[in-house]
Design a protein around this motif. Structure first.
Motif, mmCIF file in Angstrom:
data_model
loop_
_atom_site.group_PDB
_atom_site.id
_atom_site.type_symbol
_atom_site.label_atom_id
_atom_site.label_comp_id
_atom_site.label_asym_id
_atom_site.label_seq_id
_atom_site.Cartn_x
_atom_site.Cartn_y
_atom_site.Cartn_z
ATOM 1 N N ALA A 23 0.829 -1.206 0.000
ATOM 2 C CA ALA A 23 0.000 0.000 0.000
ATOM 3 C C ALA A 23 0.865 1.259 0.000
ATOM 4 N N ALA A 24 1.961 1.247 0.799
ATOM 5 C CA ALA A 24 2.841 2.413 0.844
ATOM 6 C C ALA A 24 3.519 2.649 -0.509
ATOM 7 N N LEU A 25 3.969 1.568 -1.144
ATOM 8 C CA LEU A 25 4.578 1.717 -2.460
ATOM 9 C C LEU A 25 3.573 2.228 -3.485
ATOM 10 N N TYR A 26 2.353 1.710 -3.393
ATOM 11 C CA TYR A 26 1.319 2.158 -4.321
ATOM 12 C C TYR A 26 0.998 3.636 -4.135
ATOM 13 N N LEU A 27 0.955 4.092 -2.873
ATOM 14 C CA LEU A 27 0.655 5.505 -2.611
ATOM 15 C C LEU A 27 1.800 6.426 -3.046
ATOM 16 N N SER A 28 3.022 5.915 -3.042
ATOM 17 C CA SER A 28 4.165 6.754 -3.400
ATOM 18 C C SER A 28 4.349 6.900 -4.913
ATOM 19 N N ILE A 29 3.666 6.061 -5.678
ATOM 20 C CA ILE A 29 3.873 6.096 -7.127
ATOM 21 C C ILE A 29 3.483 7.437 -7.745
ATOM 22 N N ALA A 48 9.370 4.877 -14.139
ATOM 23 C CA ALA A 48 10.499 4.099 -13.611
ATOM 24 C C ALA A 48 11.047 4.707 -12.317
ATOM 25 N N MET A 49 10.722 5.963 -12.002
ATOM 26 C CA MET A 49 11.252 6.590 -10.802
ATOM 27 C C MET A 49 10.792 5.891 -9.518
ATOM 28 N N PRO A 50 9.496 5.531 -9.347
ATOM 29 C CA PRO A 50 9.106 4.790 -8.136
ATOM 30 C C PRO A 50 9.807 3.444 -8.018
ATOM 31 N N VAL A 51 9.998 2.770 -9.140
ATOM 32 C CA VAL A 51 10.694 1.472 -9.100
ATOM 33 C C VAL A 51 12.133 1.672 -8.649
ATOM 34 N N CYS A 52 12.775 2.713 -9.160
ATOM 35 C CA CYS A 52 14.170 2.987 -8.792
ATOM 36 C C CYS A 52 14.310 3.216 -7.292
ATOM 37 N N LEU A 53 13.497 4.093 -6.738
ATOM 38 C CA LEU A 53 13.612 4.417 -5.312
ATOM 39 C C LEU A 53 13.188 3.238 -4.441
ATOM 40 N N SER A 54 12.116 2.531 -4.819
ATOM 41 C CA SER A 54 11.621 1.423 -3.991
ATOM 42 C C SER A 54 12.607 0.267 -3.966
ATOM 43 N N VAL A 55 13.109 -0.103 -5.159
ATOM 44 C CA VAL A 55 14.088 -1.196 -5.210
ATOM 45 C C VAL A 55 15.367 -0.812 -4.485
ATOM 46 N N TYR A 56 15.770 0.436 -4.620
ATOM 47 C CA TYR A 56 16.976 0.915 -3.926
ATOM 48 C C TYR A 56 16.815 0.796 -2.413
#
Length: 260
Positions: A23-29, A48-56
């Motif tokens: 849910a937090a990742l979804y809200l940050s997108i 791709a920016m949310p994926v970059c920060l989340s995976v990092y």
């Protein structure tokens, strides 16, 4: 005192935590995508920016935890990376919402800062991947191997217990079905016995030989002429049929005449 983990704690670890993270990742997108668009990325690259920060953040946190548990070098840099990822995500959300609500506008400094995020993430991930591992002693390796073996044995035992319980339930089901089939077979056997008993009560149909003998006696009792022709006429058969099925004669002298 029992040391088993309560069921609700297991439910929190297996369901609540992943659900909260998703849910937090979804809200940050939306905020991170909007900030990437503000920095100049197109509609095709901004997601791709949310994926970059989340995976990092996930990689830095996992590496930091692993290095701390295994007492390996590089724990601090991984921890710093995780904190940086959280700060970047928080800053991205705040700045994107401030821009959206017209509390602030974009600037060249913001564009430069956001544009530097992907290279910095790549650089720090490469640094964490190339951090040399600490040489461990044989006792530490044996201890780790022992822990792995114990965990494997515990999982195997739990799996065997679960399968055994499943097999016991299946055996109970098979036993119940077999009992029902036995009862059904007993009922069918009883019906067949009743049917055979009823059939035994019914008189057996006479054979043609017995009918011929009975007709002979009947004609003799009525003082009629006991001849082959009369017997065939009474029974409605031919003389050839009579001779095929006639009773055995005691002698040729006792054979019946063909006609009167």
């Amino acid at each position: 005192m029992s040391t088993a983990v309560p069921w609700y704690i297991k439910a929190v670890l297996r369901i609540a935590l992943p659900a909260a993270c998703l849910a937090a990742l979804y809200l940050s997108i939306p905020g991170e995508v909007a900030l990437a668009k503000t920095a100049g990325w197109s509609e095709h690259y901004a997601p791709a920016m949310p994926v970059c920060l989340s995976v990092y953040a996930l990689a830095a946190g996992a590496i930091s935890q692993y290095r701390r548990k295994m007492k390996l070098p590089g724990e601090r840099t991984a921890l710093i990376g995780g904190v940086m990822a959280l700060l970047l995500a928080m800053g991205a959300q705040s700045i994107s919402h401030l821009i959206e609500q017209s509390y602030m506008g974009t600037s060249w400094r913001l564009v430069v800062a956001v544009s530097c995020v992907p290279p910095l993430v790549i650089a720090h991930l490469i640094h964490m991947a190339e951090t040399p591992s600490q040489v461990r002693s044989a006792s530490e390796e044996m201890e780790e191997l022992r822990a792995v073996v114990h965990a494997f044995m515990a999982e195997s035992a739990a799996s065997l217990i679960g399968r055994s319980q499943s097999l016991v339930k299946q055996c109970d089901t098979v036993g119940t079905v077999a009992g029902e089939l036995v009862k059904a077979a007993e009922r069918e056997n009883g019906r067949w016995e009743e049917l055979l008993h009823e059939l035994e009560k019914e008189p057996r149909p006479l054979t043609l030989t017995e009918r011929i003998e009975q007709t002979r006696k009947s004609l003799a009792d009525k003082h009629g002429q006991v001849t082959v022709a009369n017997i065939c006429k009474t029974l409605g058969i031919s003389s050839a049929t009579y001779y095929r099925h006639k009773p055995s004669e005691q002698s040729t002298a006792g054979m019946l005449p063909l006609t009167a």
